[in-house]
Design a protein around this motif. Structure first.
Motif, PDB file in Angstrom:
ATOM      1  N   ALA A 166      17.319  -9.735  10.873  1.00  0.00           N
ATOM      2  CA  ALA A 166      16.057 -10.472  10.967  1.00  0.00           C
ATOM      3  C   ALA A 166      14.866  -9.532  10.840  1.00  0.00           C
ATOM      4  N   PHE A 167      14.971  -8.350  11.442  1.00  0.00           N
ATOM      5  CA  PHE A 167      13.875  -7.377  11.358  1.00  0.00           C
ATOM      6  C   PHE A 167      13.738  -6.832   9.938  1.00  0.00           C
ATOM      7  N   ILE A 168      14.855  -6.476   9.325  1.00  0.00           N
ATOM      8  CA  ILE A 168      14.818  -5.921   7.966  1.00  0.00           C
ATOM      9  C   ILE A 168      14.237  -6.931   6.980  1.00  0.00           C
ATOM     10  N   ARG A 169      14.583  -8.214   7.137  1.00  0.00           N
ATOM     11  CA  ARG A 169      14.183  -9.257   6.183  1.00  0.00           C
ATOM     12  C   ARG A 169      12.951 -10.040   6.634  1.00  0.00           C
ATOM     13  N   ARG A 170      12.244  -9.570   7.654  1.00  0.00           N
ATOM     14  CA  ARG A 170      11.181 -10.354   8.281  1.00  0.00           C
ATOM     15  C   ARG A 170      10.089 -10.798   7.312  1.00  0.00           C
ATOM     16  N   LYS A 171       9.706  -9.939   6.374  1.00  0.00           N
ATOM     17  CA  LYS A 171       8.630 -10.298   5.441  1.00  0.00           C
ATOM     18  C   LYS A 171       9.079 -11.400   4.487  1.00  0.00           C
ATOM     19  N   ASN A 172      10.256 -11.232   3.916  1.00  0.00           N
ATOM     20  CA  ASN A 172      10.780 -12.266   3.012  1.00  0.00           C
ATOM     21  C   ASN A 172      11.055 -13.569   3.748  1.00  0.00           C
ATOM     22  N   LEU A 173      11.576 -13.461   4.973  1.00  0.00           N
ATOM     23  CA  LEU A 173      11.864 -14.658   5.752  1.00  0.00           C
ATOM     24  C   LEU A 173      10.588 -15.397   6.120  1.00  0.00           C
ATOM     25  N   ASN A 174       9.523 -14.661   6.406  1.00  0.00           N
ATOM     26  CA  ASN A 174       8.251 -15.299   6.738  1.00  0.00           C
ATOM     27  C   ASN A 174       7.756 -16.145   5.567  1.00  0.00           C
ATOM     28  N   ILE A 175       7.837 -15.569   4.368  1.00  0.00           N
ATOM     29  CA  ILE A 175       7.411 -16.297   3.171  1.00  0.00           C
ATOM     30  C   ILE A 175       8.300 -17.518   2.938  1.00  0.00           C
TER      31      ILE A 175
ATOM     32  N   ALA B 267      21.914 -11.419   4.703  1.00  0.00           N
ATOM     33  CA  ALA B 267      21.306 -10.101   4.473  1.00  0.00           C
ATOM     34  C   ALA B 267      21.378  -9.711   3.008  1.00  0.00           C
ATOM     35  N   ASP B 268      22.467 -10.106   2.352  1.00  0.00           N
ATOM     36  CA  ASP B 268      22.694  -9.705   0.961  1.00  0.00           C
ATOM     37  C   ASP B 268      21.751 -10.403  -0.025  1.00  0.00           C
ATOM     38  N   MET B 269      20.910 -11.305   0.471  1.00  0.00           N
ATOM     39  CA  MET B 269      19.966 -11.995  -0.403  1.00  0.00           C
ATOM     40  C   MET B 269      18.778 -11.122  -0.768  1.00  0.00           C
ATOM     41  N   GLN B 270      18.679  -9.961  -0.146  1.00  0.00           N
ATOM     42  CA  GLN B 270      17.580  -9.032  -0.400  1.00  0.00           C
ATOM     43  C   GLN B 270      18.161  -7.661  -0.738  1.00  0.00           C
ATOM     44  N   PRO B 271      17.746  -7.038  -1.846  1.00  0.00           N
ATOM     45  CA  PRO B 271      18.309  -5.736  -2.236  1.00  0.00           C
ATOM     46  C   PRO B 271      18.263  -4.721  -1.097  1.00  0.00           C
TER      47      PRO B 271
ATOM     48  N   LYS C  48       8.776 -22.513   1.758  1.00  0.00           N
ATOM     49  CA  LYS C  48       9.895 -23.361   1.339  1.00  0.00           C
ATOM     50  C   LYS C  48      10.253 -24.425   2.371  1.00  0.00           C
ATOM     51  N   LEU C  49      10.175 -24.069   3.654  1.00  0.00           N
ATOM     52  CA  LEU C  49      10.594 -24.998   4.700  1.00  0.00           C
ATOM     53  C   LEU C  49       9.420 -25.637   5.444  1.00  0.00           C
ATOM     54  N   GLY C  50       8.230 -25.113   5.212  1.00  0.00           N
ATOM     55  CA  GLY C  50       7.062 -25.688   5.875  1.00  0.00           C
ATOM     56  C   GLY C  50       6.971 -25.370   7.357  1.00  0.00           C
ATOM     57  N   ILE C  51       7.632 -24.309   7.810  1.00  0.00           N
ATOM     58  CA  ILE C  51       7.546 -23.879   9.207  1.00  0.00           C
ATOM     59  C   ILE C  51       6.381 -22.896   9.309  1.00  0.00           C
ATOM     60  N   LYS C  52       5.262 -23.375   9.808  1.00  0.00           N
ATOM     61  CA  LYS C  52       4.046 -22.571   9.837  1.00  0.00           C
ATOM     62  C   LYS C  52       4.056 -21.569  10.991  1.00  0.00           C
ATOM     63  N   ASN C  53       3.529 -20.388  10.707  1.00  0.00           N
ATOM     64  CA  ASN C  53       3.448 -19.306  11.694  1.00  0.00           C
ATOM     65  C   ASN C  53       4.794 -19.102  12.418  1.00  0.00           C
ATOM     66  N   PRO C  54       5.839 -18.809  11.666  1.00  0.00           N
ATOM     67  CA  PRO C  54       7.164 -18.657  12.291  1.00  0.00           C
ATOM     68  C   PRO C  54       7.216 -17.480  13.256  1.00  0.00           C
ATOM     69  N   TYR C  55       8.050 -17.638  14.273  1.00  0.00           N
ATOM     70  CA  TYR C  55       8.277 -16.571  15.245  1.00  0.00           C
ATOM     71  C   TYR C  55       9.509 -15.769  14.836  1.00  0.00           C
ATOM     72  N   PHE C  56       9.706 -14.636  15.515  1.00  0.00           N
ATOM     73  CA  PHE C  56      10.889 -13.817  15.231  1.00  0.00           C
ATOM     74  C   PHE C  56      12.166 -14.603  15.513  1.00  0.00           C
TER      75      PHE C  56
ATOM     76  N   MET D 256      17.276 -17.265  13.756  1.00  0.00           N
ATOM     77  CA  MET D 256      18.008 -18.515  13.523  1.00  0.00           C
ATOM     78  C   MET D 256      18.312 -18.719  12.042  1.00  0.00           C
ATOM     79  N   ASP D 257      17.439 -18.244  11.178  1.00  0.00           N
ATOM     80  CA  ASP D 257      17.725 -18.346   9.748  1.00  0.00           C
ATOM     81  C   ASP D 257      18.899 -17.456   9.368  1.00  0.00           C
ATOM     82  N   VAL D 258      18.924 -16.256   9.937  1.00  0.00           N
ATOM     83  CA  VAL D 258      20.046 -15.343   9.688  1.00  0.00           C
ATOM     84  C   VAL D 258      21.348 -15.930  10.218  1.00  0.00           C
ATOM     85  N   LEU D 259      21.265 -16.598  11.369  1.00  0.00           N
ATOM     86  CA  LEU D 259      22.457 -17.148  12.011  1.00  0.00           C
ATOM     87  C   LEU D 259      22.945 -18.437  11.356  1.00  0.00           C
ATOM     88  N   THR D 260      22.002 -19.281  10.911  1.00  0.00           N
ATOM     89  CA  THR D 260      22.394 -20.625  10.454  1.00  0.00           C
ATOM     90  C   THR D 260      21.874 -20.994   9.072  1.00  0.00           C
ATOM     91  N   GLY D 261      21.240 -20.055   8.374  1.00  0.00           N
ATOM     92  CA  GLY D 261      20.670 -20.380   7.064  1.00  0.00           C
ATOM     93  C   GLY D 261      21.725 -20.514   5.988  1.00  0.00           C
TER      94      GLY D 261
END
Length: 300
Positions: A228-237, A124-128, A242-250, A255-260
């Motif tokens: 995940a909801f707060i960071r959804r826009k940045n995580l989508n990008i 979470a701290d990766m985004q102001p 960066k990871l090549g996961i097209k059209n990611p789901y919530f 999972m990125d928040v949990l294991t990134g």
């Protein structure tokens, strides 16, 4: 009680201004080039405020993780040839282990989940402002759950006051709380969750240890969804570009928040080696398995 809450806010606010100025003027490794120059590890301010006003038995856990986290901030992303991970990651891992083991004597098996809270707050701290928003939302939820049960609201109020005192400059992107900040907030939130769960467990047939564990687990999951909801826009990008996961789901965001991050990638490297798992089933894609099993160490 309210005197302590006000003092926690004031100390956090004053120390935030003081430490941000000191780090900026010192030119140390804690002053990064991010956003044109940003003091990092200013989270030492709310860490001190929480440490001063949290009940003594719980403040030990915050002190433990704070020490290891600050070492992580100071050391940074340094590696040695003999270790497959960063020295800072080792410090963080040792801190999480210490919280899980020592915390067991205070809150039982819930201490494991409290230690694991560090990962999502770190992401979470990766985004102001994202970590601050998470802490504020979850403290309010803890208060909402505590009041009807007649529980003391002291712990979530201390954490909330320390966060609000620190937050304004973080929301503006002028400071970063660093590992010491997000780790300390993670453990303090986990403690508030454990107290809540323990109470509801003790008044039911579950008992304190199981109730505390399940209470922390439920609020831990809610925390993941909030981040995940707060960071959804940045995580989508990030996931697409960066990871090549097209059209990611919530689910991929969760999972990125949990294991990134580096720690998650290290675990994937240990388990998967250089193998790459291709997720084809739609239901597993919805659940975020593409992100969960994304292995940056796999051959492409």
């Amino acid at each position: 009680m309210y005197t302590e809450i006000i003092l926690a806010f004031l100390i956090s606010a004053i120390l935030t201004l003081l430490f941000s100025w000191i780090i900026k003027k010192s030119g140390s490794s804690l002053y990064t080039s991010v956003r044109g120059g940003t003091p990092r590890a200013v989270g030492i301010a709310p860490f001190i405020a929480i440490l001063l006003f949290l009940p003594l038995n719980y403040s030990y856990l915050v002190a433990l993780i704070g020490i290891f986290a600050f070492l992580d901030d100071l050391i940074g992303r340094k590696k040695t040839k003999r270790l497959p991970f960063e020295i800072g990651q080792l410090s963080r891992g040792m801190g999480m282990l210490a919280v899980a083991v020592i915390g067991f004597f205070y809150v039982g098996p819930a201490s494991i989940l409290i230690a694991l809270m560090i990962q999502p707050l770190n992401i979470a701290d990766m985004q102001p402002g994202a970590a601050c928003s998470t802490v504020i939302i979850m403290c309010i939820l803890a208060l909402i759950l505590a009041v009807p049960a007649g529980l003391s609201i002291y712990i979530p109020l201390v954490v909330l006051a320390a966060c609000i005192g620190y937050a304004p400059l973080d929301y503006k992107g002028k400071i970063m709380m660093g590992e010491i900040g997000n780790h300390s907030f993670a453990v303090a939130l986990g403690i508030a969750y454990a107290v809540l769960g323990g109470f509801y467990g003790s008044v039911s047939s579950m008992g304190y240890p199981l109730g505390s564990f399940l209470g922390v687990l439920a609020l831990f999951i809610i925390t993941l969804f909030v981040i995940a909801f707060i960071r959804r826009k940045n995580l989508n990008i990030f996931l697409e570009e960066k990871l090549g996961i097209k059209n990611p789901y919530f689910g991929d965001y969760v999972m990125d928040v949990l294991t990134g991050g580096g720690l998650g990638d290290l675990i994937r490297k240990i388990i998967l080696g250089k193998r790459e798992l291709i997720i084809k089933r739609h239901v597993f894609k919805i659940l975020g398995f593409r992100r969960l099993f994304y292995n940056p160490h796999a051959y492409r």
